[in-house]
Design an enzyme around this catalytic site. Structure first.
Site, PDB file in Angstrom:
ATOM      1  N   GLY A 232       9.696-131.609 -55.313  1.00 21.83           N
ATOM      2  CA  GLY A 232       9.142-132.768 -54.609  1.00 21.83           C
ATOM      3  C   GLY A 232       8.312-133.618 -55.547  1.00 21.83           C
ATOM      4  N   ASP A 233       7.043-133.838 -55.166  1.00 27.44           N
ATOM      5  CA  ASP A 233       6.139-134.636 -56.009  1.00 27.44           C
ATOM      6  C   ASP A 233       5.092-133.752 -56.670  1.00 27.44           C
ATOM      7  OD1 ASP A 233       4.756-133.979 -53.737  1.00 27.44           O
ATOM      8  OD2 ASP A 233       3.908-135.976 -53.389  1.00 27.44           O
ATOM      9  N   GLU A 234       5.463-132.492 -56.930  1.00 28.58           N
ATOM     10  CA  GLU A 234       4.553-131.551 -57.569  1.00 28.58           C
ATOM     11  C   GLU A 234       5.012-131.263 -59.002  1.00 28.58           C
ATOM     12  OE1 GLU A 234       3.076-128.921 -53.743  1.00 28.58           O
ATOM     13  OE2 GLU A 234       4.892-128.302 -54.809  1.00 28.58           O
TER      14      GLU A 234
END
Length: 316
Positions: free
Chosen positions: A223-225
């Protein structure tokens, strides 16, 4: 006489200085030269210029020193202008009081074609092997890297964590794991679309990679990690590294309108071998993840550092 004339190879006799004195029908048939036209002329004159050089610098010299030459590759010029690849054997002998050079000429066309085909096959095999090697490297790279961002993926992250943990355990030197989650990404992805969201992730990833040092491995966790593995970095050094990446995550992005902004909540898990038992890779990630959520709960866009076995230290 018939054996000489119709031998399965071209036969010639020359004087020691290479003047043709005798030639058989096979040689005439292969080259188109009549015996009348070449008898009394130099054998070298029947060769192409490069072959003449080989003949004069190798054949003549070796023949004079050893009395024979074997399987010398030359090219003859035929009467119609064609070039005929030949193999030449020659030996010095005597015919009564006169010294003669007996020359056997073999048509090497089939052999040359075979060698050419063999060379082409070898080159094709080498090219195929190179293509397979490149494909294998690509597959190996894809297996360990995120397709969207080009960063290390979770498989490579796990591998790298195991390597760095083992190294720290042997050397006694510290390490830190930085866990970074983007703030403000969800509205971009929801309102502007997943395609633009992917562009944002790729741009942020490139920005993070641009400030990574040789001892730091940047990975996309999902994801956005993002996760950064830092060798030889205690809690204090881990905090400094985390601030560097947090600042880079806040850099204005070209892929989104200026009304949108991205920042990062960051957690750091630091381990020093002298201060506690060796954690697993999963434990390091869990502690760093929990520290990241502490940063979010404290107001986002900040860093929280946790030493394994220690307490959380919310940053600015």
């Amino acid at each position: 006489m018939e054996l000489f004339e119709d031998a399965p190879c071209g036969l010639l006799e020359t004087t020691p200085d290479g003047i043709i004195t005798r030639v058989n029908r096979t040689f005439e048939r292969w080259t188109g030269h009549t015996r009348e036209s070449i008898t009394g002329g130099a054998f070298a004159a029947l060769l192409t210029p490069p072959a003449q050089q080989v003949y004069e610098t190798r054949c003549v010299v070796v023949l004079s020193l050893t009395g024979e030459v074997r399987e010398v590759a030359l090219t003859a010029r035929c009467a119609d202008g064609r070039e005929l690849p030949i193999l030449v054997n020659a030996a010095a002998g005597t015919d009564g009081a006169a010294r003669r050079i007996r020359v056997a000429v073999f048509d090497a066309t089939d052999r040359q074609d075979y060698e050419r085909q063999l060379l082409l096959a070898r080159r094709d095999a080498e090219a195929s092997e190179a293509r397979v090697r490149v494909l294998q490297e690509q597959l190996e790279h894809e297996a360990m890297h995120d397709r969207l961002t080009g960063l290390a993926n979770r498989a490579r992250l796990q591998e790298r964590l195991d390597e760095v943990l083992a190294g720290a355990d042997r050397s006694g030197r510290p390490l830190s794991v930085v866990f970074l989650d983007l703030d403000g990404f969800k509205p971009i992805n929801d309102r502007l679309g997943h395609r633009l969201g992917d562009r944002v992730l790729a741009e942020v990833a490139a920005n993070l990679a641009s400030v990574a040092r040789a001892s730091e491995t940047v990975a996309r966790y999902g994801g956005d990690e993002f996760v950064i593995v830092c060798e030889d970095a205690d809690a204090a050094a881990g905090a400094v590294i985390a601030e560097r990446f947090r600042a880079e995550a806040r850099r204005p992005l070209e892929s989104i309108p200026p009304t949108y902004a991205v920042s990062a909540s960051v957690g750091v898990a630091a381990w020093e071998p002298a201060r506690g038992a060796k954690p697993t890779a999963d434990e390091l990630l869990r502690v760093a993840d929990e520290a990241m959520y502490a940063s979010k709960e404290a107001g986002r866009d900040r860093v929280t550092v946790v030493s394994i076995g220690g307490v959380a230290n919310p940053g600015s």
